[in-house]
Design a protein around this motif. Sequence first.
Motif, PDB file in Angstrom:
ATOM      1  N   GLY A 169      -7.196  -5.765  -7.625  1.00 15.32           N
ATOM      2  CA  GLY A 169      -7.576  -6.054  -9.004  1.00 15.32           C
ATOM      3  C   GLY A 169      -6.545  -6.785  -9.824  1.00 15.32           C
ATOM      4  O   GLY A 169      -6.859  -7.325 -10.883  1.00 15.32           O
ATOM      5  N   SER A 170      -5.291  -6.819  -9.360  1.00 16.33           N
ATOM      6  CA  SER A 170      -4.254  -7.550 -10.099  1.00 16.33           C
ATOM      7  C   SER A 170      -3.218  -8.097  -9.134  1.00 16.33           C
ATOM      8  O   SER A 170      -3.034  -7.564  -8.026  1.00 16.33           O
ATOM      9  CB  SER A 170      -3.568  -6.643 -11.124  1.00 16.33           C
ATOM     10  N   VAL A 171      -2.543  -9.144  -9.564  1.00 20.16           N
ATOM     11  CA  VAL A 171      -1.512  -9.755  -8.728  1.00 20.16           C
ATOM     12  C   VAL A 171      -0.392  -8.756  -8.449  1.00 20.16           C
ATOM     13  O   VAL A 171       0.063  -8.604  -7.304  1.00 20.16           O
ATOM     14  CB  VAL A 171      -0.951 -11.022  -9.407  1.00 20.16           C
ATOM     15  N   ILE A 201     -13.546 -17.127  -6.878  1.00 27.24           N
ATOM     16  CA  ILE A 201     -12.451 -18.065  -6.629  1.00 27.24           C
ATOM     17  C   ILE A 201     -11.174 -17.599  -7.306  1.00 27.24           C
ATOM     18  O   ILE A 201     -10.078 -17.660  -6.733  1.00 27.24           O
ATOM     19  CB  ILE A 201     -12.846 -19.483  -7.101  1.00 27.24           C
ATOM     20  N   ALA A 202     -11.292 -17.085  -8.535  1.00 29.10           N
ATOM     21  CA  ALA A 202     -10.119 -16.577  -9.244  1.00 29.10           C
ATOM     22  C   ALA A 202      -9.492 -15.414  -8.480  1.00 29.10           C
ATOM     23  O   ALA A 202      -8.261 -15.301  -8.393  1.00 29.10           O
ATOM     24  CB  ALA A 202     -10.503 -16.140 -10.650  1.00 29.10           C
ATOM     25  N   VAL A 205      -7.530 -16.878  -5.575  1.00 28.71           N
ATOM     26  CA  VAL A 205      -6.288 -17.507  -6.023  1.00 28.71           C
ATOM     27  C   VAL A 205      -5.245 -16.453  -6.387  1.00 28.71           C
ATOM     28  O   VAL A 205      -4.064 -16.564  -6.030  1.00 28.71           O
ATOM     29  CB  VAL A 205      -6.564 -18.445  -7.217  1.00 28.71           C
ATOM     30  N   ASN A 206      -5.670 -15.406  -7.076  1.00 27.54           N
ATOM     31  CA  ASN A 206      -4.739 -14.338  -7.462  1.00 27.54           C
ATOM     32  C   ASN A 206      -4.186 -13.620  -6.236  1.00 27.54           C
ATOM     33  O   ASN A 206      -3.004 -13.253  -6.198  1.00 27.54           O
ATOM     34  CB  ASN A 206      -5.433 -13.345  -8.388  1.00 27.54           C
ATOM     35  N   ALA A 207      -5.035 -13.406  -5.250  1.00 27.46           N
ATOM     36  CA  ALA A 207      -4.580 -12.734  -4.035  1.00 27.46           C
ATOM     37  C   ALA A 207      -3.527 -13.558  -3.314  1.00 27.46           C
ATOM     38  O   ALA A 207      -2.514 -13.035  -2.844  1.00 27.46           O
ATOM     39  CB  ALA A 207      -5.769 -12.454  -3.114  1.00 27.46           C
ATOM     40  N   VAL A 208      -3.761 -14.870  -3.225  1.00 26.95           N
ATOM     41  CA  VAL A 208      -2.790 -15.748  -2.570  1.00 26.95           C
ATOM     42  C   VAL A 208      -1.498 -15.814  -3.375  1.00 26.95           C
ATOM     43  O   VAL A 208      -0.398 -15.850  -2.820  1.00 26.95           O
ATOM     44  CB  VAL A 208      -3.404 -17.146  -2.347  1.00 26.95           C
ATOM     45  N   GLU A 209      -1.632 -15.800  -4.700  1.00 27.47           N
ATOM     46  CA  GLU A 209      -0.438 -15.763  -5.544  1.00 27.47           C
ATOM     47  C   GLU A 209       0.391 -14.503  -5.253  1.00 27.47           C
ATOM     48  O   GLU A 209       1.632 -14.540  -5.283  1.00 27.47           O
ATOM     49  CB  GLU A 209      -0.823 -15.800  -7.021  1.00 27.47           C
ATOM     50  N   ALA A 210      -0.287 -13.406  -4.954  1.00 30.26           N
ATOM     51  CA  ALA A 210       0.404 -12.156  -4.656  1.00 30.26           C
ATOM     52  C   ALA A 210       1.018 -12.147  -3.267  1.00 30.26           C
ATOM     53  O   ALA A 210       1.817 -11.264  -2.949  1.00 30.26           O
ATOM     54  CB  ALA A 210      -0.553 -10.979  -4.804  1.00 30.26           C
ATOM     55  N   GLY A 211       0.628 -13.112  -2.423  1.00 28.10           N
ATOM     56  CA  GLY A 211       1.180 -13.194  -1.084  1.00 28.10           C
ATOM     57  C   GLY A 211       0.174 -13.096   0.034  1.00 28.10           C
ATOM     58  O   GLY A 211       0.547 -13.089   1.213  1.00 28.10           O
ATOM     59  N   LYS A 233     -15.065 -25.948  -3.761  1.00 27.90           N
ATOM     60  CA  LYS A 233     -14.222 -25.541  -4.886  1.00 27.90           C
ATOM     61  C   LYS A 233     -13.215 -24.476  -4.455  1.00 27.90           C
ATOM     62  O   LYS A 233     -12.038 -24.506  -4.850  1.00 27.90           O
ATOM     63  CB  LYS A 233     -15.088 -25.029  -6.026  1.00 27.90           C
ATOM     64  N   LEU A 234     -13.671 -23.527  -3.634  1.00 27.42           N
ATOM     65  CA  LEU A 234     -12.784 -22.491  -3.118  1.00 27.42           C
ATOM     66  C   LEU A 234     -11.690 -23.100  -2.267  1.00 27.42           C
ATOM     67  O   LEU A 234     -10.500 -22.785  -2.430  1.00 27.42           O
ATOM     68  CB  LEU A 234     -13.597 -21.484  -2.297  1.00 27.42           C
ATOM     69  N   ARG A 235     -12.078 -23.956  -1.354  1.00 26.78           N
ATOM     70  CA  ARG A 235     -11.107 -24.597  -0.463  1.00 26.78           C
ATOM     71  C   ARG A 235     -10.079 -25.379  -1.272  1.00 26.78           C
ATOM     72  O   ARG A 235      -8.868 -25.316  -1.018  1.00 26.78           O
ATOM     73  CB  ARG A 235     -11.858 -25.524   0.495  1.00 26.78           C
TER      74      ARG A 235
END
Length: 264
Positions: A169-171, A201-202, A205-211, A233-235
């Motif tokens: 639910g959060s980065v 999509i958000a 992106v947040n999950a990838v930002e978290a690692g 758009k996701l890709r």
Amino acid sequence: MDDGLISGPEDHLRDVRRLLRKDVLEHVTAVLGFRGVLCAAQRELIDTPTIMNLSASTTMVEHTRKVAVGSVADAVLAGAEAVACHVNLTSPYESEQLEVLSRRVTEAQAVALPVVAFAYPRGRHADGSDNNYTDLRANDPEKFAELVRHGVRASVELGASVIKTIYTGSVDSFRTVIDSAMGIPVLIAGERLTEDGDEAIAKAVNAVEAGAAGVAYGRQIFARPEPDPFLWKLRGALDDQVVSAPPSEAFPMMASNAGPNSRW
């Protein structure tokens, strides 16, 4: 593409071969499914790596009880590049699922196949329905993250090559999950279809930002009447996230085996 067994071949899942178009597959790294569908769609998947799911249940009876429905030898014969095995943490059948995952890892290591562990916090309500801890995630996100961390770490301890789990639910909270994976790549599940594609999509992106190493989205793509725009758009969003990250933090859409015998 494994929901046909789990939830039934309804709507878009009647014949999944129609979904496996070249303009869709060029944007994904691999397709997950059970052996029958992967074999039936050999022509469509000829240029796409496949992951064979070796554990199963249906939503009709004991959905939290994943049982072995295939072996690594079956996956090799079908030409799969990896195998998958599911563990529902807090299920009454958690222990036997851990045993099945451990056995599949042992088999897979012998032939250098990666194992994708699905590690979900999923128990059972008194009426037999699934407890996906949605209320806990909303009301006590730290406790929910603790459950996710435990499932991920259990998969690491048993030797999984890649782990698919639920976004917390959060980065910040998901970073604790990534830390608990000790370098093993983590993917997030798509969960229920969201009408608003931007929300899915958000989350990615947040999950990838978290690692996170990427996403394992099935129904978020294929349950949409027109999956192509969402997938493009996701890709693009994930590619932008990788480009903007420092080299040490850039991840592909699908993870590779962290072990020394990688062929994925």
